[in-house]
Structure formats: structure tokens, C-alpha cells
Design an enzyme around this catalytic site. Structure first.
Site, PDB file in Angstrom:
ATOM      1  N   HIS A 143       0.829  -1.201   0.000  1.00 55.22           N
ATOM      2  CA  HIS A 143       0.000   0.000   0.000  1.00 55.22           C
ATOM      3  C   HIS A 143       0.868   1.259   0.000  1.00 55.22           C
ATOM      4  O   HIS A 143       0.664   2.168  -0.824  1.00 55.22           O
ATOM      5  CB  HIS A 143      -0.900  -0.025   1.237  1.00 55.22           C
ATOM      6  CG  HIS A 143      -1.791   1.166   1.366  1.00 55.22           C
ATOM      7  ND1 HIS A 143      -3.089   1.181   0.902  1.00 55.22           N
ATOM      8  CD2 HIS A 143      -1.571   2.403   1.899  1.00 55.22           C
ATOM      9  CE1 HIS A 143      -3.628   2.361   1.149  1.00 55.22           C
ATOM     10  NE2 HIS A 143      -2.727   3.116   1.749  1.00 55.22           N
ATOM     11  N   GLU A 144       1.818   1.299   0.916  1.00 54.41           N
ATOM     12  CA  GLU A 144       2.671   2.484   1.010  1.00 54.41           C
ATOM     13  C   GLU A 144       3.587   2.615  -0.194  1.00 54.41           C
ATOM     14  O   GLU A 144       3.917   3.726  -0.616  1.00 54.41           O
ATOM     15  CB  GLU A 144       3.496   2.430   2.298  1.00 54.41           C
ATOM     16  CG  GLU A 144       2.674   2.424   3.575  1.00 54.41           C
ATOM     17  CD  GLU A 144       1.747   3.626   3.691  1.00 54.41           C
ATOM     18  OE1 GLU A 144       2.066   4.687   3.091  1.00 54.41           O
ATOM     19  OE2 GLU A 144       0.724   3.516   4.367  1.00 54.41           O
TER      20      GLU A 144
ATOM     21  N   HIS B 251       1.849   4.595  -2.844  1.00 59.60           N
ATOM     22  CA  HIS B 251       1.984   6.041  -2.625  1.00 59.60           C
ATOM     23  C   HIS B 251       3.380   6.518  -3.036  1.00 59.60           C
ATOM     24  O   HIS B 251       3.533   7.577  -3.662  1.00 59.60           O
ATOM     25  CB  HIS B 251       1.765   6.376  -1.146  1.00 59.60           C
ATOM     26  CG  HIS B 251       0.358   6.167  -0.678  1.00 59.60           C
ATOM     27  ND1 HIS B 251      -0.734   6.715  -1.317  1.00 59.60           N
ATOM     28  CD2 HIS B 251      -0.138   5.486   0.394  1.00 59.60           C
ATOM     29  CE1 HIS B 251      -1.833   6.370  -0.676  1.00 59.60           C
ATOM     30  NE2 HIS B 251      -1.495   5.625   0.357  1.00 59.60           N
TER      31      HIS B 251
END
Length: 237
Positions: free
Chosen positions: A21-22, A25
Site C-alpha cells: 500500500h505504502e 503512494h
């Protein structure tokens, strides 16, 4: 012991999800020219820290229950941004780029789900064989001579609800797993039609057991028809 295995599996799974997920980003921010100050997995005291040439700090922290990506952002009052660095700040980017960076995390998890399910679909998932446990004394399987330890390897639907001569042919549909058999059994109980099973005994001999429609237990909410049928999966160690 099982509790520790379950906890360890949960932590590893959460770590993978958070990292992916990170990382979504992170990739989107770098693609849009935003400077990433820190990429952290976990919270609390840092256990490992590495500062890359692009000045991004990579951190693995002590509590593996989350993570975050820290961007250069003029809205953060703790950051002192030099004039020549303003172009690399998150808040200075156009709305579509900021939206892309924010949405990249969930999109990365969506991509991960596609990859994992595709891998499972292509490689297959292990299935339990349809090996039977000893049936209850009052069950239909017990009355037909099922003793336990047999593996169901074939399935055949009887043509008539009142058919009593057994299978209509020597050709049986292969039963590849317990899950596949359970669906077949539930369909037979709900549809009230008979079936024949080809069983392989522990010594390797094959036998056929015929379950007539008139003998099948009715579907009722107050009892388990599979228990009254007596065809139950043998527990695995």
C-alpha cells in the site's frame, strides 16, 4: 503453539499489505516529482534505518502494525522548505497529481489482490481428499456398510428416485476433493435424488455404495442432514 503461528501469519500478512500500500503512494509520488522524506514500515522505535542518495529515509520500526510515507509538504508546519525545493512539495502539485498519489495506495492493494488470486488460480490450491470418518451408528452410511477410512473417488446420479438396482453403468464422475463432494451431496439432498458412490478402501479395493432417494434424510432446519447421511470428512492431523 497454534496461537503463535496464527499471530505470526497475521503480522506477516499485515506487513505485506501495508508495504504494498505504502509503496503505491511512494511510486506515484516519485513519478509526479514529489520528494519522499521517509518510507516507514511499522511504528515506534526504528530497528533499521537507511538514507538513500535521493535523501529518502527507509525505516523498519519495532511495531509492525502499520506504516506510512512522509512527503515534502508545505502544509506541514514542522517542515522548513527551501525556495528551490518548493517545486517538489506535495501541496504545490496540480490536483490530478495529488489525487493520483492519494489513490495509489488502494490501487496498489487492488493490484496485489489480482496478482495473488491469479497466482492461486494458475498454480491451484490444495484440496482435502474425500476420506471418510467412521459414520454415526444411526446414519444411512453406517447401515450401508461404510466403516470409515474409505476414500470416495467416484460419483454417479441415479436415473430414478426409486431405482434400486444400483449404478446404471460402470462410469463414475471423478471426485477430486471433499469440497467438490460436499456440493454434490447437498444438491442430492435438496433435489431428493439418489446417487451411487465409488469408494476405495484403505487396502486399495474398490466398492460401490448406493444411496436411494427414498432413504435420504430430509432437509430440516433443526438437524444436520450430512450427519444423518453419515458421509463425514475424516479429520486430518
Amino acid at each position: 503453539m497454534q496461537a503463535f503461528i496464527t499471530l505470526g501469519t497475521f503480522i506477516i500478512t499485515l506487513g505485506v499489505l501495508v508495504s504494498f500500500h505504502e509503496f503505491g503512494h511512494f511510486v506515484a509520488a516519485r513519478a509526479c516529482g514529489v520528494r519522499v522524506l521517509r518510507f516507514a514500515i511499522g511504528f515506534g522505535k526504528p530497528l533499521f534505518t537507511y538514507c538513500a542518495k535521493n535523501k529518502t529515509e527507509w525505516v523498519i520500526a519495532a511495531i509492525p502494525l502499520g506504516g506510512y510515507v512522509k512527503l515534502l509538504d508545505g502544509r506541514d508546519k514542522t517542515q522548513d522548505i527551501a525556495p528551490n525545493e518548493q517545486i517538489h512539495a506535495f501541496d504545490q502539485k496540480p490536483p490530478w497529481q495529488r489525487s493520483l498519489i492519494v489513490a495509489a495506495g488502494p490501487l496498489a492493494n487492488f493490484l496485489l489482490a489480482i496478482i495473488l488470486f491469479s497466482t492461486i488460480y494458475m498454480s491451484g490450491a490444495p484440496q482435502l481428499p474425500a476420506v471418510l470418518q467412521t459414520p454415526p451408528d444411526s446414519s444411512l452410511a453406517f447401515k450401508l456398510g461404510v466403516t470409515g477410512g474409505e476414500q470416495i473417488v467416484g460419483w454417479q446420479v441415479l436415473e430414478s428416485k426409486t431405482q434400486s438396482l444400483g449404478p446404471i453403468s460402470d462410469e463414475f464422475e471423478p471426485v477430486l476433493s471433499w469440497n467438490a463432494l460436499r456440493w454434490l451431496l447437498m444438491d442430492a439432498l435438496a433435489g431428493e435424488y439418489g446417487f451411487a458412490l465409488q469408494l476405495k478402501a484403505p487396502d486399495g479395493n474398490l466398492m460401490v455404495k448406493t444411496f436411494l432417494a427414498e432413504d435420504l434424510p430430509p432437509m430440516r432446519q433443526d438437524s444436520d442432514p450430512m450427519l444423518r447421511l453419515g458421509l463425514l470428512l475424516k479429520p486430518t492431523l
